[in-house]
Design a protein around this motif. Structure first.
Motif, PDB file in Angstrom:
ATOM      1  N   GLY A 126      -1.428  -8.781  13.661  1.00  0.00           N
ATOM      2  CA  GLY A 126      -1.428  -9.076  15.094  1.00  0.00           C
ATOM      3  C   GLY A 126      -2.708  -8.613  15.762  1.00  0.00           C
ATOM      4  N   TRP A 127      -3.151  -7.414  15.393  1.00  0.00           N
ATOM      5  CA  TRP A 127      -4.386  -6.904  15.979  1.00  0.00           C
ATOM      6  C   TRP A 127      -5.594  -7.715  15.500  1.00  0.00           C
ATOM      7  CZ3 TRP A 127      -4.747  -4.494  20.224  1.00  0.00           C
ATOM      8  CH2 TRP A 127      -5.976  -4.002  20.635  1.00  0.00           C
ATOM      9  N   ALA A 128      -5.551  -8.199  14.281  1.00  0.00           N
ATOM     10  CA  ALA A 128      -6.621  -9.077  13.794  1.00  0.00           C
ATOM     11  C   ALA A 128      -6.686 -10.335  14.654  1.00  0.00           C
ATOM     12  CB  ALA A 128      -6.393  -9.435  12.329  1.00  0.00           C
ATOM     13  N   GLY A 129      -5.536 -10.852  15.063  1.00  0.00           N
ATOM     14  CA  GLY A 129      -5.514 -12.009  15.952  1.00  0.00           C
ATOM     15  C   GLY A 129      -6.136 -11.707  17.305  1.00  0.00           C
ATOM     16  N   VAL A 130      -5.870 -10.520  17.824  1.00  0.00           N
ATOM     17  CA  VAL A 130      -6.473 -10.111  19.094  1.00  0.00           C
ATOM     18  C   VAL A 130      -7.988 -10.032  18.948  1.00  0.00           C
ATOM     19  CG1 VAL A 130      -6.693  -8.202  20.733  1.00  0.00           C
ATOM     20  CG2 VAL A 130      -4.431  -8.899  19.928  1.00  0.00           C
ATOM     21  N   TRP A 177     -14.159  -7.098  12.969  1.00  0.00           N
ATOM     22  CA  TRP A 177     -12.950  -6.296  13.105  1.00  0.00           C
ATOM     23  C   TRP A 177     -11.711  -7.103  12.759  1.00  0.00           C
ATOM     24  CZ3 TRP A 177     -13.143  -1.437  12.664  1.00  0.00           C
ATOM     25  CH2 TRP A 177     -14.243  -0.739  13.116  1.00  0.00           C
ATOM     26  N   ALA A 178     -11.738  -8.391  13.035  1.00  0.00           N
ATOM     27  CA  ALA A 178     -10.605  -9.240  12.651  1.00  0.00           C
ATOM     28  C   ALA A 178     -10.446  -9.250  11.134  1.00  0.00           C
ATOM     29  CB  ALA A 178     -10.810 -10.660  13.177  1.00  0.00           C
ATOM     30  N   TYR A 179     -11.563  -9.365  10.418  1.00  0.00           N
ATOM     31  CA  TYR A 179     -11.502  -9.340   8.953  1.00  0.00           C
ATOM     32  C   TYR A 179     -11.051  -7.977   8.435  1.00  0.00           C
ATOM     33  CZ  TYR A 179     -14.016 -13.784   8.935  1.00  0.00           C
ATOM     34  OH  TYR A 179     -14.374 -15.084   9.127  1.00  0.00           O
ATOM     35  N   VAL A 180     -11.510  -6.912   9.071  1.00  0.00           N
ATOM     36  CA  VAL A 180     -11.114  -5.565   8.637  1.00  0.00           C
ATOM     37  C   VAL A 180      -9.603  -5.384   8.787  1.00  0.00           C
ATOM     38  CG1 VAL A 180     -11.287  -3.109   9.206  1.00  0.00           C
ATOM     39  CG2 VAL A 180     -13.365  -4.494   9.044  1.00  0.00           C
ATOM     40  N   PHE A 181      -9.070  -5.763   9.955  1.00  0.00           N
ATOM     41  CA  PHE A 181      -7.639  -5.580  10.176  1.00  0.00           C
ATOM     42  C   PHE A 181      -6.804  -6.542   9.335  1.00  0.00           C
ATOM     43  CE2 PHE A 181      -9.049  -3.156  13.839  1.00  0.00           C
ATOM     44  CZ  PHE A 181      -8.178  -2.078  13.770  1.00  0.00           C
ATOM     45  N   ALA A 224      -7.663  -7.461   6.341  1.00  0.00           N
ATOM     46  CA  ALA A 224      -7.684  -6.844   5.010  1.00  0.00           C
ATOM     47  C   ALA A 224      -6.693  -5.681   4.938  1.00  0.00           C
ATOM     48  CB  ALA A 224      -9.090  -6.358   4.677  1.00  0.00           C
ATOM     49  N   ILE A 225      -6.610  -4.893   5.990  1.00  0.00           N
ATOM     50  CA  ILE A 225      -5.625  -3.800   6.033  1.00  0.00           C
ATOM     51  C   ILE A 225      -4.209  -4.370   5.946  1.00  0.00           C
ATOM     52  CG2 ILE A 225      -4.641  -2.003   7.506  1.00  0.00           C
ATOM     53  CD1 ILE A 225      -7.537  -1.525   8.533  1.00  0.00           C
ATOM     54  N   GLY A 226      -3.934  -5.421   6.699  1.00  0.00           N
ATOM     55  CA  GLY A 226      -2.626  -6.061   6.647  1.00  0.00           C
ATOM     56  C   GLY A 226      -2.323  -6.620   5.271  1.00  0.00           C
ATOM     57  N   GLY A 227      -3.324  -7.191   4.626  1.00  0.00           N
ATOM     58  CA  GLY A 227      -3.135  -7.705   3.266  1.00  0.00           C
ATOM     59  C   GLY A 227      -2.817  -6.606   2.283  1.00  0.00           C
ATOM     60  N   TYR A 228      -3.529  -5.478   2.405  1.00  0.00           N
ATOM     61  CA  TYR A 228      -3.260  -4.339   1.530  1.00  0.00           C
ATOM     62  C   TYR A 228      -1.836  -3.815   1.746  1.00  0.00           C
ATOM     63  CZ  TYR A 228      -3.402   0.324  -0.453  1.00  0.00           C
ATOM     64  OH  TYR A 228      -3.111   1.458  -1.171  1.00  0.00           O
ATOM     65  N   LEU A 229      -1.440  -3.698   3.008  1.00  0.00           N
ATOM     66  CA  LEU A 229      -0.084  -3.221   3.301  1.00  0.00           C
ATOM     67  C   LEU A 229       0.972  -4.184   2.781  1.00  0.00           C
ATOM     68  CD1 LEU A 229      -0.615  -1.847   6.904  1.00  0.00           C
ATOM     69  CD2 LEU A 229      -0.147  -0.516   4.845  1.00  0.00           C
ATOM     70  N   ALA A 230       0.733  -5.486   2.935  1.00  0.00           N
ATOM     71  CA  ALA A 230       1.682  -6.473   2.412  1.00  0.00           C
ATOM     72  C   ALA A 230       1.792  -6.350   0.900  1.00  0.00           C
ATOM     73  CB  ALA A 230       1.237  -7.885   2.810  1.00  0.00           C
ATOM     74  N   TRP A 231       0.669  -6.174   0.238  1.00  0.00           N
ATOM     75  CA  TRP A 231       0.667  -6.018  -1.219  1.00  0.00           C
ATOM     76  C   TRP A 231       1.494  -4.797  -1.625  1.00  0.00           C
ATOM     77  CZ3 TRP A 231      -0.800  -8.662  -5.435  1.00  0.00           C
ATOM     78  CH2 TRP A 231      -0.877  -7.959  -6.631  1.00  0.00           C
ATOM     79  N   GLN A 232       1.239  -3.665  -0.974  1.00  0.00           N
ATOM     80  CA  GLN A 232       1.910  -2.422  -1.345  1.00  0.00           C
ATOM     81  C   GLN A 232       3.389  -2.403  -0.946  1.00  0.00           C
ATOM     82  OE1 GLN A 232       0.812   0.427  -3.035  1.00  0.00           O
ATOM     83  NE2 GLN A 232      -0.816  -0.982  -3.605  1.00  0.00           N
ATOM     84  N   LEU A 233       3.705  -2.888   0.241  1.00  0.00           N
ATOM     85  CA  LEU A 233       5.061  -2.725   0.762  1.00  0.00           C
ATOM     86  C   LEU A 233       6.012  -3.864   0.418  1.00  0.00           C
ATOM     87  CD1 LEU A 233       4.280  -1.181   4.242  1.00  0.00           C
ATOM     88  CD2 LEU A 233       4.988  -0.018   2.152  1.00  0.00           C
ATOM     89  N   PHE A 234       5.490  -4.993  -0.086  1.00  0.00           N
ATOM     90  CA  PHE A 234       6.385  -6.083  -0.462  1.00  0.00           C
ATOM     91  C   PHE A 234       6.237  -6.507  -1.915  1.00  0.00           C
ATOM     92  CE2 PHE A 234       6.531  -6.557   4.147  1.00  0.00           C
ATOM     93  CZ  PHE A 234       7.897  -6.601   4.316  1.00  0.00           C
ATOM     94  N   LEU A 235       5.047  -6.450  -2.464  1.00  0.00           N
ATOM     95  CA  LEU A 235       4.864  -6.899  -3.844  1.00  0.00           C
ATOM     96  C   LEU A 235       4.971  -5.760  -4.855  1.00  0.00           C
ATOM     97  CD1 LEU A 235       2.000  -9.439  -3.202  1.00  0.00           C
ATOM     98  CD2 LEU A 235       4.422  -9.895  -3.504  1.00  0.00           C
ATOM     99  N   VAL A 236       4.497  -4.585  -4.504  1.00  0.00           N
ATOM    100  CA  VAL A 236       4.563  -3.436  -5.412  1.00  0.00           C
ATOM    101  C   VAL A 236       5.869  -2.671  -5.222  1.00  0.00           C
ATOM    102  CG1 VAL A 236       3.482  -1.213  -5.958  1.00  0.00           C
ATOM    103  CG2 VAL A 236       2.062  -3.212  -5.544  1.00  0.00           C
ATOM    104  N   TRP A 237       6.375  -2.625  -3.990  1.00  0.00           N
ATOM    105  CA  TRP A 237       7.563  -1.839  -3.661  1.00  0.00           C
ATOM    106  C   TRP A 237       8.787  -2.362  -4.409  1.00  0.00           C
ATOM    107  CZ3 TRP A 237      12.280  -2.845  -1.254  1.00  0.00           C
ATOM    108  CH2 TRP A 237      13.014  -1.713  -0.868  1.00  0.00           C
ATOM    109  N   ARG A 238       9.499  -1.461  -5.019  1.00  0.00           N
ATOM    110  CA  ARG A 238      10.752  -1.792  -5.699  1.00  0.00           C
ATOM    111  C   ARG A 238      11.820  -0.819  -5.217  1.00  0.00           C
ATOM    112  NH1 ARG A 238       8.709  -5.909  -6.282  1.00  0.00           N
ATOM    113  NH2 ARG A 238       7.667  -6.676  -8.114  1.00  0.00           N
TER     114      ARG A 238
END
Length: 64
Positions: free
Chosen positions: A26-30, A39-43, A45-59
């Motif tokens: 959402g902040w990347a959209g802002v 800054w949009a790319y940075v945020f 990338a942070i969202g992508g990392y979180l999605a990877w960790q919290l949905f794809l790696v998380w069991r």
């Protein structure tokens, strides 16, 4: 060293994980709407990392 521990009990509820992932996107959209592309790319990338960790790696642990 891990930046995020997806096994921490704080991340058990799916709504909490989804909110944590959605916030940087959402902040990347802002930032994108204000023509701050870097800054949009940075945020994003942070969202992508979180999605990877919290949905794809998380069991879920047994019993969750």
């Amino acid at each position: 060293m891990r930046l995020l521990d997806p096994d921490h009990p704080f991340f058990r509820p799916a709504w909490r994980r989804a909110l944590i992932v959605a916030a940087p996107f959402g902040w990347a959209g802002v930032e994108w709407s204000h023509d701050n592309r870097l800054w949009a790319y940075v945020f994003a990338a942070i969202g992508g990392y979180l999605a990877w960790q919290l949905f794809l790696v998380w069991r879920p642990k047994d019993g969750d």
